[in-house]
Every structure is written in C-alpha cells, then in structure tokens.
Enzyme design. Structure first.
Site, mmCIF file in Angstrom:
data_model
loop_
_atom_site.group_PDB
_atom_site.id
_atom_site.type_symbol
_atom_site.label_atom_id
_atom_site.label_comp_id
_atom_site.label_asym_id
_atom_site.label_seq_id
_atom_site.Cartn_x
_atom_site.Cartn_y
_atom_site.Cartn_z
ATOM 1 N N GLY A 195 -29.716 0.841 -45.990
ATOM 2 C CA GLY A 195 -28.467 0.074 -45.939
ATOM 3 C C GLY A 195 -28.711 -1.339 -45.460
ATOM 4 N N GLY A 249 -26.345 -3.738 -44.878
ATOM 5 C CA GLY A 249 -25.112 -4.377 -44.405
ATOM 6 C C GLY A 249 -25.454 -5.248 -43.202
ATOM 7 C CG PHE A 250 -22.426 -7.313 -40.932
ATOM 8 C CD1 PHE A 250 -22.517 -8.684 -40.785
ATOM 9 C CD2 PHE A 250 -21.376 -6.800 -41.676
ATOM 10 C CE1 PHE A 250 -21.585 -9.534 -41.355
ATOM 11 C CE2 PHE A 250 -20.442 -7.634 -42.247
ATOM 12 C CZ PHE A 250 -20.540 -9.003 -42.088
ATOM 13 C CB VAL A 298 -30.956 7.247 -48.958
ATOM 14 C CG1 VAL A 298 -31.489 8.415 -48.155
ATOM 15 C CG2 VAL A 298 -31.958 6.110 -48.961
ATOM 16 C CD GLU A 318 -8.388 -11.074 -41.900
ATOM 17 O OE1 GLU A 318 -8.655 -11.710 -40.888
ATOM 18 O OE2 GLU A 318 -9.256 -10.580 -42.629
ATOM 19 C CG ASP A 365 -18.906 0.089 -39.474
ATOM 20 O OD1 ASP A 365 -18.982 -0.570 -38.424
ATOM 21 O OD2 ASP A 365 -18.157 -0.218 -40.431
ATOM 22 C CB ALA A 372 -19.656 -7.783 -38.355
HETATM 23 C C1 LIG Z 1 -12.081 -5.326 -45.710
HETATM 24 C C2 LIG Z 1 -12.869 -5.355 -44.432
HETATM 25 C C3 LIG Z 1 -12.687 -6.396 -43.535
HETATM 26 C C4 LIG Z 1 -13.417 -6.439 -42.349
HETATM 27 N N1 LIG Z 1 -13.231 -7.487 -41.494
HETATM 28 C C5 LIG Z 1 -13.988 -7.574 -40.388
HETATM 29 C C6 LIG Z 1 -13.890 -8.702 -39.528
HETATM 30 O O1 LIG Z 1 -13.098 -9.611 -39.770
HETATM 31 N N2 LIG Z 1 -14.709 -8.767 -38.439
HETATM 32 C C7 LIG Z 1 -15.609 -7.760 -38.152
HETATM 33 O O2 LIG Z 1 -16.350 -7.865 -37.172
HETATM 34 N N3 LIG Z 1 -15.719 -6.681 -38.942
HETATM 35 C C8 LIG Z 1 -14.939 -6.563 -40.042
HETATM 36 N N4 LIG Z 1 -15.057 -5.471 -40.858
HETATM 37 C C9 LIG Z 1 -15.969 -4.389 -40.467
HETATM 38 C C10 LIG Z 1 -17.409 -4.756 -40.785
HETATM 39 O O3 LIG Z 1 -17.504 -5.195 -42.114
HETATM 40 C C11 LIG Z 1 -18.274 -3.538 -40.522
HETATM 41 O O4 LIG Z 1 -18.171 -3.203 -39.159
HETATM 42 C C12 LIG Z 1 -19.715 -3.827 -40.886
HETATM 43 O O5 LIG Z 1 -19.825 -4.085 -42.265
HETATM 44 C C13 LIG Z 1 -20.603 -2.647 -40.502
HETATM 45 O O6 LIG Z 1 -21.915 -2.967 -40.852
HETATM 46 P P1 LIG Z 1 -22.934 -1.821 -41.274
HETATM 47 O O7 LIG Z 1 -24.230 -2.505 -41.462
HETATM 48 O O8 LIG Z 1 -22.843 -0.696 -40.325
HETATM 49 O O9 LIG Z 1 -22.390 -1.261 -42.669
HETATM 50 P P2 LIG Z 1 -22.070 -2.004 -44.031
HETATM 51 O O10 LIG Z 1 -21.904 -3.453 -43.850
HETATM 52 O O11 LIG Z 1 -20.919 -1.240 -44.606
HETATM 53 O O12 LIG Z 1 -23.365 -1.769 -44.923
HETATM 54 C C14 LIG Z 1 -23.764 -0.517 -45.375
HETATM 55 C C15 LIG Z 1 -24.790 -0.694 -46.473
HETATM 56 O O13 LIG Z 1 -25.361 0.575 -46.761
HETATM 57 C C16 LIG Z 1 -25.493 0.747 -48.148
HETATM 58 N N5 LIG Z 1 -25.492 2.187 -48.386
HETATM 59 C C17 LIG Z 1 -24.526 3.083 -48.034
HETATM 60 N N6 LIG Z 1 -24.904 4.330 -48.327
HETATM 61 C C18 LIG Z 1 -26.137 4.238 -48.873
HETATM 62 C C19 LIG Z 1 -27.068 5.199 -49.375
HETATM 63 N N7 LIG Z 1 -26.808 6.519 -49.335
HETATM 64 N N8 LIG Z 1 -28.237 4.761 -49.888
HETATM 65 C C20 LIG Z 1 -28.520 3.432 -49.925
HETATM 66 N N9 LIG Z 1 -27.691 2.492 -49.452
HETATM 67 C C21 LIG Z 1 -26.506 2.883 -48.921
HETATM 68 C C22 LIG Z 1 -24.305 0.000 -48.726
HETATM 69 O O14 LIG Z 1 -24.534 -0.394 -50.077
HETATM 70 C C23 LIG Z 1 -24.211 -1.203 -47.780
HETATM 71 O O15 LIG Z 1 -24.974 -2.301 -48.247
HETATM 72 C C24 LIG Z 1 -14.337 -5.405 -42.057
HETATM 73 C C25 LIG Z 1 -14.521 -4.359 -42.968
HETATM 74 C C26 LIG Z 1 -13.789 -4.339 -44.145
HETATM 75 C C27 LIG Z 1 -14.004 -3.208 -45.122
#
Ligand SMILES: Cc1cc2nc3c(=O)[nH]c(=O)nc-3n(C[C@H](O)[C@H](O)[C@H](O)COP(=O)(O)OP(=O)(O)OC[C@H]3O[C@@H](n4cnc5c(N)ncnc54)[C@H](O)[C@@H]3O)c2cc1C
Length: 441
Positions: free
Chosen positions: A23, A25-26, A91, A182, A312, A330
């Site tokens: 993953g 993401g952030f 995965v 928003e 998350d 994030a």
């Molecule tokens: C609409 C929206 C608005 C938001 N606004 C805010 C904000 O203003 N401020 C703030 O702090 N937070 C905000 N958030 C929350 C923030 O985006 C999340 O807390 C953050 O993205 C979490 O990061 P992460 O790396 O845990 O997961 P994510 O950013 O969700 O990344 C997960 C990654 O894992 C990958 N993935 C998932 N499953 C698999 C798998 N089985 N195999 C391979 N890859 C996989 C996905 O493709 C993705 O790239 C918002 C969320 C949303 C949906």
C-alpha cells in the site's frame, strides 16, 4: 533466461533485509521515503500505480481538479531510490509461516512486512444501500460522482415535470464528517455559480443538497465552536442539514430514515464511515468491528514477529492519550511510518521506541473563504482558516507539478468560476440501469 539490467542486478545483489510495504497511501509512501538509501531492500506493492491524495477527492468529484492533480505515479517516486522497487499488484494473502505475500502476479518474500492498505467505505452491513449509493474513497469513485451529477443536470433539462426534475436534482450526502461537509459545500457552490450561469434553463433552486448525520452536530470530532461555524456556513450556502437522522434504506430512488420518513432522490453519496479490509492470512489479529489489525505500541501486528500495520488499517490502544485507538487521518499514518522506519533502522539489540501520536490540529473547508480550523486552544473560521486550509493542502500534495497544477486550477476557479473540468468523459452507468437492460440474443 532473461538478462537482468545492471540496475536490477544491483538491487538483487544488495545484502540487506527485505522490507515489503503493501500500500502506497500516506503511510506506505512515507515508509519508502524513510527507508530510501538505508540498508534495506524495499519492495512497494500497490494495486494502483499511483498514490492518491484522498483529502482532495471531493474536488475531483465536483470538477474543481482533474484526477492527475491528486495522483502521483509510484514509478516517479521510486525512480531515484536505488534500494526501492515498485510492483503493481494486489496482495491477496499473507503467508506468515513462509514469510511471503501472495499477489495476483505471484509471491513476494519478505524479512519485514509492513501492511498499509488503508480502509474501504463502511455501510455498516446495509447491503441494499451499499448496492445503490455512491462512494468517495478512490479516484474512480470520484470520477463516477463527477459524471453522475453532470449527467443528472443534463437529464433534468429534458424533464417537463417539476417533481421529477427536483428528484433528479436532489443530492443526499450521508455522513457529516469532513468529507461529507466538504462535498456538500462544493456542490452548493456549483449550484450558486455553475448551475446559475451555465444551466440557465434550469431553476437552480430545484437543485437541493442534503447532508444527513446520525449525530447532533456536523464534524463530530471537531471543537464545538468549529461545529457551530461549519453548520452556519453550510446553511449560508443553502445546504439542508439533517442531524440525528439515520438512513436505513435506499432503493435507487427513495431514501428511508429510521423514523420511517422518506425522501426521493436518485443520488446518495455515502461518506458515513470507513472500515479496514484486512488481507486474509492473519485473521486472528483482526478487530472484528473495525476490520483493523490490532497492533502494539511498535505497530507490530498482534501475534506476529515481523509483520507491522500502519495507517488507517492499524488499531492501537497502547498510546495513553488515545485509549480507543488513533483517528484515521493522514498525520497518524505519516507519523506511524516515520516511527516504524526509525525503529527498523535501529541497531540490532537496541530498544525500539513506542509510537505516540502528536496531534497538530484539524481543518475542513466549506466553500470559498469558508473553513474551520482547530489548532490546540485555537478554534476559528472564515477567510484566514480558508487560506490556511489551502496552504496546508497545497504543501501536502505529492509532486511539484501537481502542486503547480492545483494552485493554477484553484486560482482560476476561485477567481472566475470558469474551470472546465466538468467533462463527462466516462459516463457513469448505474448498476440498476445495467440490471434493467434487456438481455440480447
Ligand atoms: C474523501 C476523504 C477525505 C479525507 N480527508 C482527510 C483530511 O482532510 N485530512 C486527513 O488527515 N485525512 C483525511 N482523510 C483520511 C486519510 O486520507 C487517511 O487517513 C489516509 O489516506 C490513510 O492513509 P493509509 O496510508 O493508511 O491508507 P490509504 O491512503 O488509503 O492507502 C492505502 C493504499 O493501499 C493500497 N491497497 C489497498 N489494499 C491493497 C492490496 N490488497 N494490495 C495492494 N495494495 C492495496 C491502495 O491502493 C492505496 O494506495 C480523508 C479520506 C477520504 C476518503
């Protein structure tokens, strides 16, 4: 046998432990940045080939930004990182006993596994709503919303009957958290500006935006002052806020609430919650209600030795200030990644430092010049909050080019309201419409 490029041969020859990060993401992206150039072989796996900046998804959904402004290709990120490679793939399973993950393209071995797969929309078990409602968790879904509301505008112009037209232009957002607030603010601005000027044959007051939440306030995790201000701004924009209401059903045209009342609408956008979608293989560590991995203060997944969860998908109750777990935002994801990377880099035998979240504040925007900010003891709204929101989000976007694109788009939009991203490139086809299509042959 395939000849390896010198680059690939050099990566394979590295005599370092392999860290597989699932993953980007952030959390995952921060992790690879922190391990780049360090004595590790790092493999980033993601089912998409780009990082998505989720906080601005609602701007893609409402045509303020193009999808490429909030997405950044992983290959661009890892290009200069000699000890990091990226593989596109989903995965499907973890096999802890063999230290490998199974992807849709084969198995990948690890010494340390970092799971950072984020969350999916939580419909709290309501399958009918899950079938019919739209979601805002990915770029695809944001583009669906964009196409859908533009298609609704176009279709509404053909409708002679006022009742039918109002139903078509009734947008219901479920969930009064930052995403819902928003999105509601942005749709209300579309009504005030775009609909008024570009859909001149339409009575713009026939477009209604409803924001529904079970709580008694919007932005439940913000200060009471920020909540009051947000509610005021939403009302000023003409958003109909329905608090203390729970949606129990939506069949594609009628929404039913828990108190038995109903409302007609074709469009429900569900932003009411998220849950983890854990990867099969380490089920014993999954918290059933939230779908997140239980982790200790070092982000180590319960019952494992070399598997970690961050962002998350991780649920820790070990941080004394956050006994119920950290918020799914994030900054938590980024800070956990930093701390885990620091710990992984410690010399063998030295003690790891537990994670403690440092909260920097919360902010949400509700249209031009309207935002709310909580920073420590400071709670304020208005233009200053809005500029702060713009600045923080602009600086957080990955990639210089994206920053320039976002800044240009915003400047053009907020000064002229003439941005032209409102294109129906990939029309949205409702599931019910597909189901109703006659079977050929
Ligand atoms: C609409 C929206 C608005 C938001 N606004 C805010 C904000 O203003 N401020 C703030 O702090 N937070 C905000 N958030 C929350 C923030 O985006 C999340 O807390 C953050 O993205 C979490 O990061 P992460 O790396 O845990 O997961 P994510 O950013 O969700 O990344 C997960 C990654 O894992 C990958 N993935 C998932 N499953 C698999 C798998 N089985 N195999 C391979 N890859 C996989 C996905 O493709 C993705 O790239 C918002 C969320 C949303 C949906």
């Amino acid at each position: 046998m395939q000849m390896k490029t010198p680059e690939r041969a050099a990566f394979d020859a590295l005599d370092h432990p392999t860290v597989v990060v699932v993953g980007g993401g952030f959390a995952g992206l921060e992790m690879i940045h922190r391990l780049a150039g360090k004595p590790f072989k790092v493999i980033l796996l993601d089912k998409n080939n780009y990082h998505c900046f989720q906080p601005l998804l609602y701007q893609v959904a409402t045509g303020s930004l193009g999808a490429d402004s909030i997405a950044h290709p992983f290959r661009r990120t890892v290009g200069p990182m000699r000890n990091v490679i990226y593989r596109m793939g989903e995965v499907l399973r973890v096999r802890p006993e063999e230290n490998c993950v199974e992807t849709d393209h084969g198995c990948v071995k690890y010494d340390h596994l970092v799971i950072a797969t984020g969350t999916v929309t939580n419909f709290f078990g309501n399958r009918q709503v899950a079938e019919e409602a739209m979601q805002l968790k990915s770029i695809n879904q944001a583009l669906d919303i964009r196409s859908d509301f533009l298609q609704d505008f176009e279709a509404a112009l053909y409708l002679e009957d006022e009742h039918e037209q109002r139903q078509r232009l009734n947008f219901v957002i479920v969930g009064g958290g930052p995403s819902g607030v928003e999105l509601a603010g942005a749709l209300a601005e579309i009504r005030r500006t775009i609909v008024k000027h570009e859909y001149r044959e339409m009575h713009n007051e026939r477009m209604q935006i409803h924001l529904v939440d079970t709580n008694d306030a919007v932005l439940a995790n913000f200060s009471p002052k920020a909540q009051r201000l947000a509610l005021k701004y939403l009302k000023q924009l003409g958003v109909k806020v329905k608090l203390g209401m729970m949606v129990t059903d939506f069949d594609g045209s009628t929404i039913t609430f828990k108190d038995g009342s109903t409302m007609e609408s074709n469009t429900v956008i569900w932003t009411a919650g998220v849950k983890g979608r854990p990867i099969p293989g380490i089920e014993t560590a999954v918290e059933q209600r939230s779908g997140r991995y239980r982790v200790d203060a070092l982000n180590r997944v319960e019952g494992s030795r070399n598997i970690y969860a961050i962002g998350d998908i991780a649920q820790s109750t070990a941080d004394p200030k956050w006994p119920k777990g950290h918020p799914q935002v994030a900054p938590v994801a980024i800070q956990q990644a930093k701390q885990l990377a620091r710990n992984l880099r410690r010399k063998t035998g030295s003690e790891w430092v537990p994670f403690k979240y440092r909260e920097k504040g919360s902010m949400a925007t509700i249209g031009r010049y309207k935002a709310v900010v909580d920073i420590g003891p400071l709670h304020f709204g208005g233009p200053l909050a809005w500029f702060l929101w713009l600045f923080v989000h602009l600086m957080s976007i990955v990639g210089f080019r994206s920053r320039v694109m976002v800044l240009t788009n915003w400047a053009w939009k907020y000064l002229s309201w003439k941005n032209t991203i409102r294109l129906i490139i990939r029309p949205y086809v409702r599931k019910t419409a597909v189901a109703a299509e006659p079977v050929q042959g």
